[in-house]
Design an enzyme around this catalytic site. Sequence first.
Site, PDB file in Angstrom:
ATOM      1  CD  GLU A 855      23.622  17.549  10.846  1.00  0.00           C
ATOM      2  OE1 GLU A 855      24.808  17.173  10.880  1.00  0.00           O
ATOM      3  OE2 GLU A 855      22.786  17.248  11.714  1.00  0.00           O
ATOM      4  NE  ARG A 934      26.057  12.169  18.833  1.00  0.00           N
ATOM      5  CZ  ARG A 934      26.613  12.910  19.792  1.00  0.00           C
ATOM      6  NH1 ARG A 934      26.207  12.800  21.048  1.00  0.00           N
ATOM      7  NH2 ARG A 934      27.587  13.738  19.503  1.00  0.00           N
ATOM      8  CD  GLU A1326      21.510  16.585  19.280  1.00  0.00           C
ATOM      9  OE1 GLU A1326      21.335  15.731  18.396  1.00  0.00           O
ATOM     10  OE2 GLU A1326      22.626  17.056  19.577  1.00  0.00           O
TER      11      GLU A1326
END
Length: 1461
Positions: A855, A934, A1326
Site C-alpha cells: 500500500e 482502527r 479483511e
Amino acid sequence: MEGSVEGSVEDLSSTLFFWVNGKRHDLKHDKVDPEMTVLEYLRQKCRLTGTKLGCGEGGCGACTVMVSSKTRSGELVHKSINACLAPICSLHGTAVTTVEGICSEKALHPVQQALSDSHGSQCGYCTPGFVMSMYSLWMNRDHFNESDIEDGFDGNLCRCTGYRPILDAFKTFADDVHEGRESFPAAGHACNGRKKCRGKEAAYEGSAAGEWLKSHDAEAKRLFDKLPSSLPPLHYVGRHLGSPVEWYSPNTLIDVLQIIRHHHLKNLPLRLVVGNTERRIEKFFKRNHQYPLSLLSTSRVAELLEMHWEENGVRIGCSVDLSTVLMSFEEKANEFRRANLEWKRRILQAYVNQLRWFAGTQIRNVASLGGNIVTASPISDLNPLHVAAGCTLRLASLAESVGEVSYRDKRLDKNFFTGYRKVDVRPNEVAVSLFIPFPRDSDEFFFGFKQCRRREDDIAIVNAGMRVKLSGDIIVDSCFSFGGMAPFTICCPALSTYFAGKPWSREIIDGALEVMDKALHLPHNVPGGQAEYRQSLTQSFLFKFFLQVSASSHRLSSAVQPGEESCLSHLTNNFVHEGVRGVQHSCFPSGTASQEAKGQAGQSTKHMAGDLHVTGKAVYTDDMPLLPDELHCELLVSTKARAKIVSIDASAAELVPGFVDFTSAKDIPGVNWVGSILPDEEVFATSQVYCVGQPLGVVVATSPAAAKEAMFAVKVAYEELPAVISIEDAIHERSYFDFGPALPHQTALTVGRVTSERHRHMDKAEALDALMKELSEDDNVAIAEGEIYLGGQEHFYLEPHATRVEPGENDEYIVTSSTQNPSKTQKLVSMVLGVPRHKIVSKCKRMGGGFGGKETRSCFFSAYAAVASHKLKRPLRLVLDRDVDMATSGQRHAFLARYKVAADKTTKKLLAASVELFNNGGWSTDLSVPVCERALFHCENVYFIPNTSFVGHVCKTNIPSNTAFRGFGGPQGMFVCEVYMDHIARELGTTREALAHENLYRIGQITPYGQELDEDHVFVMWQKILQTSDYENRRKAIEQFNLANRYVKRGLSIVGTKFGMSFTKTFMNQAGALVHVYQDGTVLVTHGGTEMGQGLHTKVAQVAASAFDIPLSAIYISETSTDKVANTHPTAASVGSDINGFAVLEACRKILEGLGPYLSRCRTPQPTTDEERISTLAKAATLAHFDRVNLSANGFYATPDISWDWVKYTGKPFYYFGHGVACTEVEVDALTGDHKVIRADVLHDVGNSLNPVIDIGQIEGAFVQGLGLFTIEQVVFNNNGHLFTKGPGTYKIPTALDIPRDFRVSLLPNAPSKSSTIHSSKGVGEPPLFLGSSAYFAIKNACYAAQRDALASLASHSCKISGGGLSQGTTRTLTNGCESDEDTIDTTDCASTNGHTSLNGAQSELQTGDPPSKASPLSPPYFRMDGGATSERIRLSCWDDMNVRVRKGDFDAARHWAPLA
C-alpha cells in the site's frame, strides 16, 4: 590434467546439453555461467517467466519445475525440483518441463484446467509451482490417492487461497476421491463439472481435451525416449562475473578422488555438490564463497548411487537422494511387516517418519544422504538417528599408489561430529556410503523425534534418536542422541549410564529426567533462545520414548497408564494426518443462468485471469521483457539499528564486472524527505540511520548478479548509537510518535464513551478510571485486569516488491510496479525527481499478493529506482530478494495492551472496559497512526459495553517501519477484546462463549465512538453457528475426551467479528473509472483499483457486464494506470469493489444514457445467448457512433454519509460493518505443544455477494492467514535490531496441512446490505481474518484442560505451583488445593484474586473457556498466553512434571522468548 589418474578423465564432454519443453539446448564452454541457476536460465535466457522467483532458498515452491532423466538401468524418473537452487549444469542430459510446456494455445492440461475451474488461484503467483508439483505426480504415477496429493505439496506455499480449493481441485484425480462431496456448491457443481472425477484416467475419456492429452503424452514420450541413460563425464568451464568457474560431473569414484587431489595439490578451491540445497543458501546468506572456483557434482557417480540390502542392515550411497531413501525404506519396512518381522523394521520406520517431515518434496528429490551428514547442521533431522542407531560412514581417499582407493569406516556415534559444522572427514576424503544397521532382535527398540514450528517443510527446534536394548526387562544397551541442544549433534552418555542395568519400569523415568536436567542444561542466553522449551522437549521425547517402547511390547505394555497412549497416535505425531475436507455454501442470485448473461454480477464465476495463472502466461512486473539498455538495481541498506554514517566507500564495487553506478542521496534532484503521510523518511540516508534495512543507496549493474556482488562490495563505516527496539523499550524511554497532522504534539489517542451521568463532564480516560474505582468496591462486580502481547506478522506475499522505471523524452517516466497504490507511487517519484506528476505514469497490471504490504512501502522502492534511472537516463529494474524484502518493508504491527474490565456477577453484563494500546511503529510513522486508530475503533469487537476508554500510543523504535496489513489494526484490537472477555469470564465462573452471547451487540446500541448499529447480524449468526456446528454436543464430547486422555487435549471456541468498512480518513473514500464501448460489442474498463488476487477486476467486470447486459467475456480490464484514472487511492480497507464498482457503474450509466435509444432499436425481445447480447450491443454502438454519440465515459463515486473528526470526536467513521462468526476445534499435544485444527465452521456476511465463489475464497484465505497470525507465525528481532525471521527458512506461514481438516464456510443468506452498496453486496477482504483467532482460543481451552489434570494429580502430593509451573519437593502440601504464598497459586477455589496472580513478580495467569469438570476439584484460573500460540507457548502452558523441572527462577511462560518487537 596434471596429476590425473591415467584414463580416468579421458573422453570428457565439454558441451552441456539438456531439453527445455522439448527443445534441445547445447551450450559450449563460456556460453553460460556455471553459477547460474535453472530459474535464472529459464527466465533470462529462455524467456519462460511462468516459473517464479518467490524466495530464492527453496522454501516456497513458486519456482517448481519437473526434471526428467534416466537412470543407468534405463528407468525414466520425473522429479519436481526448486529451480531457484538447481545449478544449470546439473541439468546435463535431462529434460526440463515448465508450466508453459504442458499446454497448448488451444488446450490446457487437465491439471491446469482443474485448478483454474476450481478457483484454486487468486493472485496466481504460486500457481505455476502447484501445477508443476501436481504434474510431476501425474507423470510419475498412474494411480494416486488423496493423501499422495496432499503430501505432494509440502514444498509449496500459498498466501491467498487457504489451500482448500487447490487440494480439492487436484483431488478430483485421486482414485479414492469421495463421491458426491460438496466441493463447490457456490459454483453450482462438483468435481469440476465432469461426469467422472475418480482417478487420472477420467481425463482421457471421450472429449477433445482427452484427445489432446493423448497427443501431448505421445509427444512427451518421444522426448523422454531421447534421454540418455549414460553420459560421459562432463567438464564445463564458464565465468561468473569474470572469474573462472569449472563444473565437474564425473561418473566414477576414482575420478572424484583424482579431481579432489588435483585441487588439493594446486591449493585450488573446490566444492562438492549434489542437490546444491546447502551451498546456494551459504553463497548468498553466509557469503563464504571465493573465486576462481571448481564445483564437483557427485550426482552421477556410480559407487555413490548404490543401495545394498544386507542381512543386518542397509548400505546407501551418499549421493542417493532422500526421496529414493524414503521410498526404498518404506518398501522394505512393509516387506518386513508382511513377513511378521515387525521388530526388524523399527529403525527403518523411524527414518521413514523423520524423512516425511524433512524439508519439502522438491528438496528431498535432490538433497543427498551424504550431503546432509557432512554439512553437520546442529538441527539435522537425520544425524541424531544415525548416531543413535550406530551407523557407520564409509570414507574414501586416493592412496599414494596410483589408481588405488583406500577406505576408512567411521562410526557416527564415536566423535564424528566435532564442532559447529565440523566433522571427522579429512581434506582428501569423500563420503561414499552409510551403513544403517537393523535392530539386533525383538528386544531392541528405536524411535525418532522432531519438534518444529510447523510440521511441513520446517527445520527442527529439537530432534532426537533414541535406542534401547533389553535383556528380559533389564536395559543392557542404549543411546540417546539430540539435535538442537548443542552446536552439533550430541549423545547423552550420562543417560545411557543411568539406564544401564536397570529394569524397564516407570520408576526409572524420574531419575532419568534429573539426569537430563544436568546433562542437557541450556543457559537462558543460549543461541536460538527457547532454552526452557528445548530442555522440556528432550524430556518429553524421553517420556514418549518410554511409552512407545512399552506400548510396542506386550510384556511391557502394563507400564502405559490409561489415557497416555493417545499421545503416540495424536494428529501431529510422526506422519499421521487425515485428509482435508471442505464444504462451502452460498446463496445464489435470483435469476438462472439461462436468463442472465454468463458471469454477470451475483454469479459465481472464476477469476478472469485463472487460465493465465495456471499456464504461467499471467505477466507480473519482473516478467516484463527487458528493454534495450535496461539495468538492474540492488539496494544498499543499513546494517545498524541506529548509528551515524561515518563513510560510504563504493570503490571496491566499481571493480565488479558489470558495475555501472552507485546512486545515493547526493544524486537526488528533488526532495530527500518523503513519507506515506508525513515527510519523515529520507529516501537515502545522509548522516544517520535509524534501523537495520534503511536504504543508503542503490547499486546499478548490467545484471542482477553483478548488482548484488557490487552491493556487497560497498563498505560502510558507522558510529553506533543507543537504539530502541521493543515496545517495552519505547515505553521505558517514552519514545512515541504524535498523532499529527490531526492532533499534533499529542502522543495518546482516546476512543470511548462514559454513560454515567456523574462522570460525563470528565475526560474519557479519567471518567472511566473513576467509574472503575467505584465498581471495584461493589461486591456484585467482578474485575479483571491484565496485559497481553500480540506479535507482528510478515505479509509473505509470494511476489516480492518489484518495479521498473522507464525514462522517456522531456522528463517523462513510466513506472510499472507491484503496488496497491499507483497514485502514491506517482507522487513519490514526482517528489524525488522534481518532475511534475503529469509527466509520470504509474502502472500496475497485477500483483502476486499484497495484503497491505504494497500500500505504501512499494512506492518507496519505485522512488529509489527512479533516482538512479534519472541519473543514468536508462531504464532500471529493482526486484527485491525475499530476505531484503522482509528486512526492509515492514510487517503487521506488534501490539501490547493493558486492560481492565468490569462485569455484573449476577446478570453477566459487561459494565466497563479500559484498554491502553501500544503498537510498534518502527522508525517512521508510515501508516502506524491510522493503524492505531482502527485498533482503538475495534477494542470492543462485537460486544456492547456502556462505558469504555481505549487509549492508544504509537511507539517510535529502531526497526523498519511497520505498515498496513490485512485488517489494519482491527484484528489486534479485537484480539485484546477477546482476551479480556476470556479473563472476565473466568472471574465470573462462566465460559467466554456464554459471556459473549449475553453481551452481543443488538440493533440500536451505540459503539464507543457513537455509531449506532443498524443490523443484528452478529446475534443471528451466533445462534446459527451454535446450531450448524453442533457446538453443545461437541463441547460435551471434548470434555469427555479430555478426561480420558492425559497428554492429548482438545479445545473448542467461538469467535465473532465486527469490522468497520471504510477508510477512516473521509477523503480516501472515493474512486474513479473510465469505460469504453467498442463497435464490436466489447467493453474496455479501467478503474482506480488494483488486482492483487482478491478478484477485484473480476467483480468490477461483472458490474459492467450486468450494466450492459453482456457476458463477462465481452469485458476486459487491462491494467491500472494513472494516465487513465487519476488521483486514485490505495486498494485497501476492503472497499475496492464497493467504490470502484460504483464508479464503473456510473460510467456505464452515462454511456447508456446516450446508447439507450439505439439499444431499444436493436435488442431482441428476449436475448437467450451471450452471442446475441454482444451482437445487440455491437449494433447499437455502431449506430450511435455514426450518430456521433460518445461511447466513452468516466465515472466517479464518493462514499456518502461518513466522516470523522478527532478534535471534536464526532462523526460516523464507518459506512457499514462486515460481520462473521467462527467455531473452531483443535487438538493439542501437551508434551510438545504441537497442535492441529480439526474443524472450523465459518459463517460470514457479505450481503448479496457479487461473486459467491470469489467471496468464499477470500474468507478461506483470510481465515488461514489469521490462523497463522494467532498460532505459528512469529516475527523475531535480535537485540541489535536485525530481523531474524527473514525468509521461509525461519518464518513459517501455514501450509496445506495446517488448515482445518474439516473446513466449512458459508455465506449468510438473505442478508442484503442495508447501506447503499454496489448490488447490495459487502466487502470481504479483511473482516474474516480475525476469525482465525478462534483457533488460538480453542488452544487455550485445551491448555486449561491439561492444567486441570496437572492440578488434580497434585492433590495428594507434596508440591507447589511456582513461576507458572509445578515444583516438586517443597514443604507445602496440596490437599484439595494449594497453600498460597508469594510463589504459589491458591487453587482451593476457581478464581484468582483481583483478576491475576503474581508469580515471582511476573503475571502468569491460568484460564480456560470450558467449564471445569465435576470429576476434578481443581480449576485453573485465567492464564496469560501471548499471541500467537506457538508450540513453545502451548507446551509451557501445559503443566506436568517434565516441563516444570526445567523452569527455574523468574520465568513467565507466556512471554519468555517472545519476539522483541
